[in-house]
Scaffold this motif. Structure first.
Motif, PDB file in Angstrom:
ATOM      1  N   SER A  67     -66.880  82.804  34.474  1.00 49.51           N
ATOM      2  CA  SER A  67     -67.894  82.365  35.391  1.00 49.51           C
ATOM      3  C   SER A  67     -68.589  81.172  35.258  1.00 49.51           C
ATOM      4  O   SER A  67     -68.775  80.609  33.775  1.00 49.51           O
ATOM      5  CB  SER A  67     -68.828  83.467  36.053  1.00 49.51           C
ATOM      6  OG  SER A  67     -69.525  83.879  34.739  1.00 49.51           O
ATOM      7  N   ILE A  68     -69.461  80.437  35.986  1.00 46.34           N
ATOM      8  CA  ILE A  68     -70.458  79.505  35.569  1.00 46.34           C
ATOM      9  C   ILE A  68     -71.570  80.298  35.985  1.00 46.34           C
ATOM     10  O   ILE A  68     -71.921  80.707  37.218  1.00 46.34           O
ATOM     11  CB  ILE A  68     -70.271  78.101  36.363  1.00 46.34           C
ATOM     12  CG1 ILE A  68     -68.786  77.577  36.503  1.00 46.34           C
ATOM     13  CG2 ILE A  68     -71.374  77.379  35.954  1.00 46.34           C
ATOM     14  CD1 ILE A  68     -68.696  77.061  34.897  1.00 46.34           C
ATOM     15  N   GLU A  69     -72.534  80.746  35.002  1.00 41.71           N
ATOM     16  CA  GLU A  69     -73.772  81.144  35.197  1.00 41.71           C
ATOM     17  C   GLU A  69     -74.822  80.126  35.293  1.00 41.71           C
ATOM     18  O   GLU A  69     -74.749  79.025  34.679  1.00 41.71           O
ATOM     19  CB  GLU A  69     -73.930  82.188  34.057  1.00 41.71           C
ATOM     20  CG  GLU A  69     -73.129  83.244  34.099  1.00 41.71           C
ATOM     21  CD  GLU A  69     -72.795  84.239  34.932  1.00 41.71           C
ATOM     22  OE1 GLU A  69     -73.895  84.359  35.713  1.00 41.71           O
ATOM     23  OE2 GLU A  69     -71.810  84.655  34.935  1.00 41.71           O
ATOM     24  N   VAL A  70     -76.114  80.580  36.252  1.00 40.66           N
ATOM     25  CA  VAL A  70     -76.716  79.632  36.512  1.00 40.66           C
ATOM     26  C   VAL A  70     -78.377  80.210  35.990  1.00 40.66           C
ATOM     27  O   VAL A  70     -78.574  81.246  36.489  1.00 40.66           O
ATOM     28  CB  VAL A  70     -76.583  78.938  37.962  1.00 40.66           C
ATOM     29  CG1 VAL A  70     -77.649  77.867  38.156  1.00 40.66           C
ATOM     30  CG2 VAL A  70     -75.228  78.738  38.262  1.00 40.66           C
ATOM     31  N   PHE A  71     -79.228  79.143  35.567  1.00 42.35           N
ATOM     32  CA  PHE A  71     -80.362  79.803  35.235  1.00 42.35           C
ATOM     33  C   PHE A  71     -81.608  78.510  35.831  1.00 42.35           C
ATOM     34  O   PHE A  71     -81.341  77.385  35.818  1.00 42.35           O
ATOM     35  CB  PHE A  71     -80.573  79.791  33.589  1.00 42.35           C
ATOM     36  CG  PHE A  71     -79.495  80.804  32.939  1.00 42.35           C
ATOM     37  CD1 PHE A  71     -79.671  81.923  32.722  1.00 42.35           C
ATOM     38  CD2 PHE A  71     -78.159  80.132  32.658  1.00 42.35           C
ATOM     39  CE1 PHE A  71     -78.844  82.932  31.974  1.00 42.35           C
ATOM     40  CE2 PHE A  71     -77.226  80.978  32.181  1.00 42.35           C
ATOM     41  CZ  PHE A  71     -77.684  82.280  31.838  1.00 42.35           C
ATOM     42  N   GLU A  72     -82.812  79.197  35.986  1.00 45.97           N
ATOM     43  CA  GLU A  72     -83.620  78.182  36.171  1.00 45.97           C
ATOM     44  C   GLU A  72     -84.504  78.096  35.057  1.00 45.97           C
ATOM     45  O   GLU A  72     -84.877  79.165  34.280  1.00 45.97           O
ATOM     46  CB  GLU A  72     -84.722  78.753  37.279  1.00 45.97           C
ATOM     47  CG  GLU A  72     -85.857  77.973  37.558  1.00 45.97           C
ATOM     48  CD  GLU A  72     -87.030  78.433  38.488  1.00 45.97           C
ATOM     49  OE1 GLU A  72     -86.926  78.066  39.655  1.00 45.97           O
ATOM     50  OE2 GLU A  72     -87.629  79.399  38.171  1.00 45.97           O
ATOM     51  N   VAL A  73     -84.941  77.026  34.427  1.00 47.61           N
ATOM     52  CA  VAL A  73     -85.636  76.574  33.241  1.00 47.61           C
ATOM     53  C   VAL A  73     -86.808  76.019  33.549  1.00 47.61           C
ATOM     54  O   VAL A  73     -87.166  75.227  34.164  1.00 47.61           O
ATOM     55  CB  VAL A  73     -84.923  75.707  32.071  1.00 47.61           C
ATOM     56  CG1 VAL A  73     -85.674  75.512  30.958  1.00 47.61           C
ATOM     57  CG2 VAL A  73     -83.650  76.481  31.771  1.00 47.61           C
TER      58      VAL A  73
ATOM     59  N   GLY B 172     -78.052  82.974  39.630  1.00 53.44           N
ATOM     60  CA  GLY B 172     -76.719  82.823  40.141  1.00 53.44           C
ATOM     61  C   GLY B 172     -75.553  82.736  39.549  1.00 53.44           C
ATOM     62  O   GLY B 172     -75.742  82.269  38.173  1.00 53.44           O
ATOM     63  N   CYS B 173     -74.464  82.770  39.983  1.00 55.47           N
ATOM     64  CA  CYS B 173     -73.126  82.253  39.399  1.00 55.47           C
ATOM     65  C   CYS B 173     -71.984  81.817  40.429  1.00 55.47           C
ATOM     66  O   CYS B 173     -72.270  82.104  41.483  1.00 55.47           O
ATOM     67  CB  CYS B 173     -72.753  83.622  38.732  1.00 55.47           C
ATOM     68  SG  CYS B 173     -72.015  85.100  39.551  1.00 55.47           S
ATOM     69  N   VAL B 174     -71.399  81.405  39.841  1.00 52.18           N
ATOM     70  CA  VAL B 174     -69.842  80.943  40.845  1.00 52.18           C
ATOM     71  C   VAL B 174     -68.722  81.354  39.779  1.00 52.18           C
ATOM     72  O   VAL B 174     -68.681  81.196  38.674  1.00 52.18           O
ATOM     73  CB  VAL B 174     -69.751  79.446  41.058  1.00 52.18           C
ATOM     74  CG1 VAL B 174     -68.544  79.314  41.927  1.00 52.18           C
ATOM     75  CG2 VAL B 174     -70.936  79.014  41.645  1.00 52.18           C
ATOM     76  N   LEU B 175     -67.768  82.351  40.428  1.00 51.87           N
ATOM     77  CA  LEU B 175     -66.791  82.861  39.767  1.00 51.87           C
ATOM     78  C   LEU B 175     -65.639  81.994  39.536  1.00 51.87           C
ATOM     79  O   LEU B 175     -65.332  80.908  40.402  1.00 51.87           O
ATOM     80  CB  LEU B 175     -66.344  84.086  40.186  1.00 51.87           C
ATOM     81  CG  LEU B 175     -67.324  85.398  40.368  1.00 51.87           C
ATOM     82  CD1 LEU B 175     -66.602  86.615  40.907  1.00 51.87           C
ATOM     83  CD2 LEU B 175     -67.806  85.788  39.024  1.00 51.87           C
ATOM     84  N   MET B 176     -65.104  81.800  38.440  1.00 45.22           N
ATOM     85  CA  MET B 176     -64.040  80.885  38.360  1.00 45.22           C
ATOM     86  C   MET B 176     -62.700  81.498  38.994  1.00 45.22           C
ATOM     87  O   MET B 176     -62.471  82.574  39.164  1.00 45.22           O
ATOM     88  CB  MET B 176     -63.551  80.754  36.489  1.00 45.22           C
ATOM     89  CG  MET B 176     -64.632  79.938  36.000  1.00 45.22           C
ATOM     90  SD  MET B 176     -64.423  78.123  36.522  1.00 45.22           S
ATOM     91  CE  MET B 176     -62.898  77.589  35.800  1.00 45.22           C
TER      92      MET B 176
END
Length: 361
Positions: A141-147, A160-164
């Motif tokens: 996946s591509i994992e998403v974070f707020e910094v 959130g995420c987007v699966l490959m």
């Protein structure tokens, strides 16, 4: 060959979640040897889990490092104090799922399983950023974070995420201003690193656009060992590192069916790519390392400590300028990313327990 090394260790013959996890575990076993004393002109920040990629939080002293050992998470590097601390890991992870943006993400990332690899940081609101990370732990996946960098120390939360697609393993990730994600797949099922070294196409680029359910394949982006990736400031182009060809290849976002132009490198297969000012920085390990018996012939050969090179590339002309190089500095090896910060050049590693830095001459 550099990144080749990285993903070679991660996949060792087969790409997928289980293979990646086994590879990451193997990295952790071999990464602790040696102290943290300076070696061959390099200084180190140690105690990290295969910090393969680095991104700079703009206008700060902070670098964020990935961790390719299961559970290592994300690390925060203080480039002034020369120390590392945890940004995201088990026991320190915050979750604020953004279901509007990432509706197809099935569940939050398990920080105990996370095997985080390539990184991309994009500005959001004032003092806030969105961090994207390729992941091989528990899911591909591509994992998403707020910094949030508004305080004295940046903080991160998973959003959130987007699966490959097809459970393919993403190697590197980059993001356009509108939130569209591009990611490289280094070696597709049925391909090998021997194919990469022989110059045969093994990977490609996939793209996800906001509102879509899944990634789409970009036909025409097939290369021998698709590794690092970066987008242009005007969003019109993206750049892909090819390990097998020793090239940085430019593509049009509007029509990626064929390359626009390329930069030819000499001694190394480029790993990660990062814009620094108006130039692309890329780094990697020297392939023809005499102490390692020459270029790698099998995946295990990438674990041998090798010298490193950093090049800068003019994205318009693709002219190449060498920025720095260094000899073997065992136990450090596996150079994958280079970022200048505050007069120092910082180097990541895909297979040891440390990042390196030295004065940028």
């Amino acid at each position: 060959m550099r990144r080749i090394i990285c993903f070679l260790l991660l996949t060792i013959g087969a790409i997928g979640g289980a293979g990646a996890t086994r590879g990451a575990a193997a990295i952790s076993l071999g990464a602790q040897a040696g102290g943290c004393a300076p070696t061959a002109g390099l200084n180190f920040v140690c105690g990290l889990g295969a910090p393969e990629d680095l991104v700079l939080v703009p206008n700060t002293r902070w670098l964020i490092a990935s961790g390719m050992v299961a559970g290592s998470g994300l690390h925060l590097i203080d480039t002034q104090a020369k120390t590392a601390s945890t940004l995201f890991a088990a026991g320190t992870s915050a979750v604020r799922a953004d279901k509007a943006r990432f509706a197809s993400c099935p569940a939050p990332l398990d920080p105990k399983q996370a095997v985080l690899h390539g990184l991309s940081l994009r500005p959001a609101q004032a003092g806030r950023y969105t961090l994207y990370a390729t992941n091989h732990g528990g899911r591909e996946s591509i994992e998403v974070f707020e910094v949030d960098a508004r305080g004295t120390r940046p903080a991160a939360a998973w959003i959130g995420c987007v699966l490959m697609p097809n459970n393919w393993a993403a190697n590197s990730v980059a993001v356009f201003t509108d939130g569209a994600i591009v990611a490289t797949v280094l070696v597709l099922p049925g391909k090998t690193f021997e194919d990469v070294w022989a110059g045969r196409n093994t990977g490609l680029v996939v793209m996800w656009t906001p509102g879509s359910k899944e990634f789409k394949t970009l036909a025409g982006t097939e290369l021998p060992g698709n590794n690092g990736i970066e987008t242009s400031p005007d969003d019109r182009e993206f750049y892909v590192a090819s390990i097998g060809l020793h090239r940085i290849v430019a593509y049009s976002r509007a029509d990626p069916s064929k390359p626009l132009r390329f930069a030819q490198l000499k001694e190394f297969g480029p790993d990660n790519i990062r814009f620094v000012g108006d130039r692309l920085y890329t780094a990697g390990v020297i392939e023809n390392e005499a102490a390692c018996g020459g270029p790698p012939k099998k995946p295990e050969d990438i674990q041998c400590p090798r010298g490193w090179v950093v090049d800068a590339i003019d994205p318009k002309t693709m002219a190449v300028t060498e920025i720095a190089r260094g000899p073997r500095a065992a136990p450090y090896t596996g150079t994958a990313t280079a970022i200048p910060v505050g007069g120092n050049l910082w180097l990541s590693s895909f297979n040891v327990d440390r990042i390196a830095y030295r004065a940028l001459k």
